[in-house]
Design a protein around this motif. Structure first.
Motif, short mmCIF file in Angstrom:
data_model
loop_
_atom_site.label_atom_id
_atom_site.label_comp_id
_atom_site.label_asym_id
_atom_site.label_seq_id
_atom_site.Cartn_x
_atom_site.Cartn_y
_atom_site.Cartn_z
N PRO A 165 8.48 82.13 -1.72
CA PRO A 165 7.96 81.13 -2.33
C PRO A 165 7.48 81.78 -3.91
CG PRO A 165 6.93 81.20 -0.38
CD PRO A 165 7.87 82.47 -0.44
N PRO A 166 7.69 80.88 -4.96
CA PRO A 166 7.22 81.60 -6.18
C PRO A 166 5.75 81.74 -6.23
CG PRO A 166 7.85 79.13 -6.35
CD PRO A 166 8.01 79.67 -4.78
N GLY A 167 5.42 82.43 -7.32
CA GLY A 167 4.00 82.89 -7.60
C GLY A 167 3.30 81.55 -8.10
N PRO A 168 1.97 81.50 -8.29
CA PRO A 168 1.42 80.20 -8.87
C PRO A 168 1.36 80.55 -10.50
CG PRO A 168 -0.29 82.09 -7.93
CD PRO A 168 0.94 82.23 -7.57
N VAL A 169 1.41 79.37 -11.11
CA VAL A 169 1.43 79.04 -12.49
C VAL A 169 -0.09 79.03 -12.78
CG1 VAL A 169 3.76 78.27 -12.53
CG2 VAL A 169 1.63 76.51 -12.47
N PRO A 170 -0.50 79.24 -13.99
CA PRO A 170 -1.84 79.20 -14.75
C PRO A 170 -2.48 77.96 -14.12
CG PRO A 170 -0.36 79.97 -16.31
CD PRO A 170 0.30 79.49 -15.14
N SER A 171 -2.02 76.84 -13.85
CA SER A 171 -2.49 75.40 -13.65
C SER A 171 -2.60 75.29 -12.25
CB SER A 171 -2.00 74.43 -14.33
OG SER A 171 -0.74 74.57 -13.77
N ASP A 172 -2.27 76.37 -11.29
CA ASP A 172 -2.07 75.69 -10.00
C ASP A 172 -3.59 76.06 -9.38
OD1 ASP A 172 0.30 74.77 -9.51
OD2 ASP A 172 1.31 76.84 -9.51
N ARG A 173 -3.71 75.64 -8.17
CA ARG A 173 -5.05 75.72 -7.26
C ARG A 173 -4.50 76.00 -6.00
NH1 ARG A 173 -9.44 74.53 -10.58
NH2 ARG A 173 -9.10 73.14 -12.33
N GLY A 174 -5.60 76.04 -5.10
CA GLY A 174 -5.05 76.42 -3.63
C GLY A 174 -4.81 77.87 -3.53
N LEU A 175 -5.30 78.76 -4.37
CA LEU A 175 -4.82 80.02 -4.34
C LEU A 175 -5.35 80.86 -2.95
CD1 LEU A 175 -5.60 80.96 -8.15
CD2 LEU A 175 -3.51 80.01 -6.96
N ALA A 176 -6.20 80.55 -2.48
CA ALA A 176 -6.60 80.88 -1.03
C ALA A 176 -5.69 81.10 -0.12
CB ALA A 176 -8.15 80.52 -0.76
N THR A 177 -4.97 80.06 -0.12
CA THR A 177 -3.96 79.73 0.85
C THR A 177 -2.53 79.81 0.51
OG1 THR A 177 -4.16 77.31 0.61
CG2 THR A 177 -5.42 78.49 2.36
N TRP A 178 -2.55 80.39 -0.78
CA TRP A 178 -1.03 80.56 -1.57
C TRP A 178 -0.02 81.27 -0.44
CZ3 TRP A 178 0.09 77.44 -5.55
CH2 TRP A 178 1.45 77.77 -6.19
N PRO A 179 1.31 80.63 -0.26
CA PRO A 179 2.07 81.47 0.66
C PRO A 179 2.41 82.40 0.20
CG PRO A 179 3.03 79.55 -0.28
CD PRO A 179 1.73 79.40 -0.71
N LEU A 180 2.40 83.78 0.96
CA LEU A 180 2.94 84.94 0.56
C LEU A 180 4.64 85.22 0.91
CD1 LEU A 180 0.11 87.35 2.03
CD2 LEU A 180 0.28 86.58 -0.50
N SER A 181 4.91 84.46 1.93
CA SER A 181 6.45 84.23 2.19
C SER A 181 6.70 83.03 2.89
CB SER A 181 6.83 85.60 3.16
OG SER A 181 6.05 85.53 4.13
N ARG A 182 7.96 82.64 3.35
CA ARG A 182 8.32 81.55 3.97
C ARG A 182 7.56 81.55 5.32
NH1 ARG A 182 13.03 82.76 1.52
NH2 ARG A 182 13.66 84.09 3.25
N PHE A 183 7.51 82.55 5.87
CA PHE A 183 6.81 82.73 7.43
C PHE A 183 6.12 84.10 7.35
CE2 PHE A 183 7.25 83.90 11.94
CZ PHE A 183 6.57 82.86 12.46
N ASP A 184 4.71 83.92 7.48
CA ASP A 184 3.87 84.93 7.47
C ASP A 184 3.07 84.71 9.02
OD1 ASP A 184 1.55 86.78 7.18
OD2 ASP A 184 1.98 86.69 5.25
N LEU A 185 3.16 85.85 9.70
CA LEU A 185 2.55 85.92 10.90
C LEU A 185 1.06 85.84 10.82
CD1 LEU A 185 4.81 88.06 13.31
CD2 LEU A 185 4.28 85.63 13.32
N VAL A 186 0.50 86.60 9.81
CA VAL A 186 -0.94 86.60 9.55
C VAL A 186 -1.52 85.29 9.57
CG1 VAL A 186 -2.92 87.29 8.15
CG2 VAL A 186 -1.13 88.99 8.64
N ASP A 187 -0.73 84.14 8.85
CA ASP A 187 -0.96 82.70 8.46
C ASP A 187 -0.75 82.08 9.79
OD1 ASP A 187 -1.91 83.44 6.09
OD2 ASP A 187 0.22 82.80 5.11
N ALA A 188 0.33 82.36 10.68
CA ALA A 188 0.85 81.44 11.69
C ALA A 188 -0.15 81.80 12.72
CB ALA A 188 2.18 81.91 11.95
N VAL A 189 -0.73 83.19 13.02
CA VAL A 189 -1.74 83.08 14.17
C VAL A 189 -3.09 83.42 13.57
CG1 VAL A 189 -2.25 84.94 16.05
CG2 VAL A 189 0.03 84.67 15.13
N PRO A 190 -4.03 82.26 14.29
CA PRO A 190 -5.38 82.46 13.75
C PRO A 190 -6.07 83.75 13.87
CG PRO A 190 -4.66 80.29 14.90
CD PRO A 190 -3.78 81.38 15.11
#
Length: 333
Positions: A165-190
């Motif tokens: 996924p592309p990085g955020p642009v200056p106007s983007d929000r939701g940075l706390a959950t911005w995806p690091l990759s298409r599939f990240d196991l750290v995000d997928a497993v609570p």
């Protein structure tokens, strides 16, 4: 521990509920055995093609691998642990490594498969890269081989994987959950903290899973049978070009069945001087023999990687009484 019953002297634990309205939970099944348990050692061409055409969801399997590994790490350490708690940890590690084996062995057909392999590779990689830039890494030959086999086992092959996924642009929000990759196991497993989530009933189920020990000799025999089928189908496909597509597909299915059986035999611990230990040694010789064959390198690397990782399970199973393998692999991988 005496030397009298070195093969399988564990008694299965019943998991029936005691009182209350909850229904009893079923037994934990081996993920390497469950998808193909209805296929014997003499499968039909249609069955082999069906195995190849019905790939599991590798993202789901990768999540299960991380979930089991995380829960095993949360179990308490120390000499005060009960025998049941130690066997529950062994069971979690066996299932976690078995799920990793499925992800590694299965061919990469889609971008989803590639994402699952790459994500699990990140989560399970040996952490030898955390070295100061001014200092050369201090790697032993054994550690270097472990890194090499791990990378080869989870290699996604020639499939071109686009950037994440592309990085955020200056106007983007939701940075706390911005995806690091298409599939990240750290995000997928609570994330889980605090005490382990396994109660006494769950620990009994995991211990019962370890007690349901597979016959490693039968698994190695299955590897030999499936590989023989795969080799023969490949030769027939080469000699029958107009009708070769189905036979090549079936050969791939037979090869998958062979390596799933080999993975199961590599992962489960065996007692020293037992029939299971002899089966493991025979498996090493058979895998070395495949070095000059046309088996995909990631499959061969997967079994070699699993043999190394299974040593950690063997030590926790019965330290000093289980077989630990450090084979002299032919350096094809």
């Amino acid at each position: 521990m005496t030397n009298n019953n070195q093969d399988r002297d564990l008694t299965p634990v019943t998991t029936d509920h005691q009182g209350g309205g909850d229904r009893p939970l079923g037994p934990i099944r081996d993920p390497l055995a469950e998808p193909t348990r209805c296929i014997g050692n003499d499968p039909s061409l249609a069955e082999l093609i069906a195995v190849r055409d019905h790939a599991p969801d590798l993202k789901v399997v990768a999540r299960e691998a991380k979930r089991c590994n995380d829960e095993a790490d949360r179990l308490p350490l120390g000499l005060e642990r009960t025998y049941e708690e130690r066997m529950a940890e062994v069971g979690l590690q066996i299932v976690g490594l078995s799920c990793a084996a499925i992800v590694a062995i299965w061919p990469t057909d889609t971008l989803e498969d590639a994402d699952a392999k790459r994500a699990l590779a990140r989560e399970t990689q040996p952490h030898y890269e955390d070295t100061d830039f001014a200092m050369a890494p201090l790697l032993s030959i054994e550690d270097a081989a472990r890194i090499r086999l791990h990378r080869a086992a989870f290699d996604v092959g020639a499939l071109v994987v686009p950037p994440g996924p592309p990085g955020p642009v200056p106007s983007d929000r939701g940075l706390a959950t911005w995806p690091l990759s298409r599939f990240d196991l750290v995000d997928a497993v609570p994330l889980a903290g605090g005490p382990p989530s396994l109660d006494a009933r769950s620990i009994a189920r995991w211990k019962a899973f370890v007690d349901a020990y597979p016959d490693l000799t039968a698994l190695v025999d299955r590897f030999s049978a499936m590989i023989a089928i795969a080799d023969r189908l490949t030769v027939m496909a080469d000699h029958n070009e107009p009708d070769s597509a189905a036979m090549r597909r079936a050969a791939e299915g037979a090869r998958i069945l062979a390596y799933l059986a080999a993975a199961r035999a590599a992962i489960w611990p065996s007692m020293l001087h037992s029939a299971d230990a002899q089966a493991k040694l025979r498996l090493v010789a058979l895998i070395n023999d495949r070095a000059c064959r046309h088996d995909p390198l990631h499959m061969q690397a997967a079994i070699r990687h699993l043999v190394s990782e299974a040593n950690f399970i063997a030590r926790r199973f019965r330290f000093g009484a289980t077989l630990e393998l450090n084979p002299q692999w032919l350096p094809i991988v």
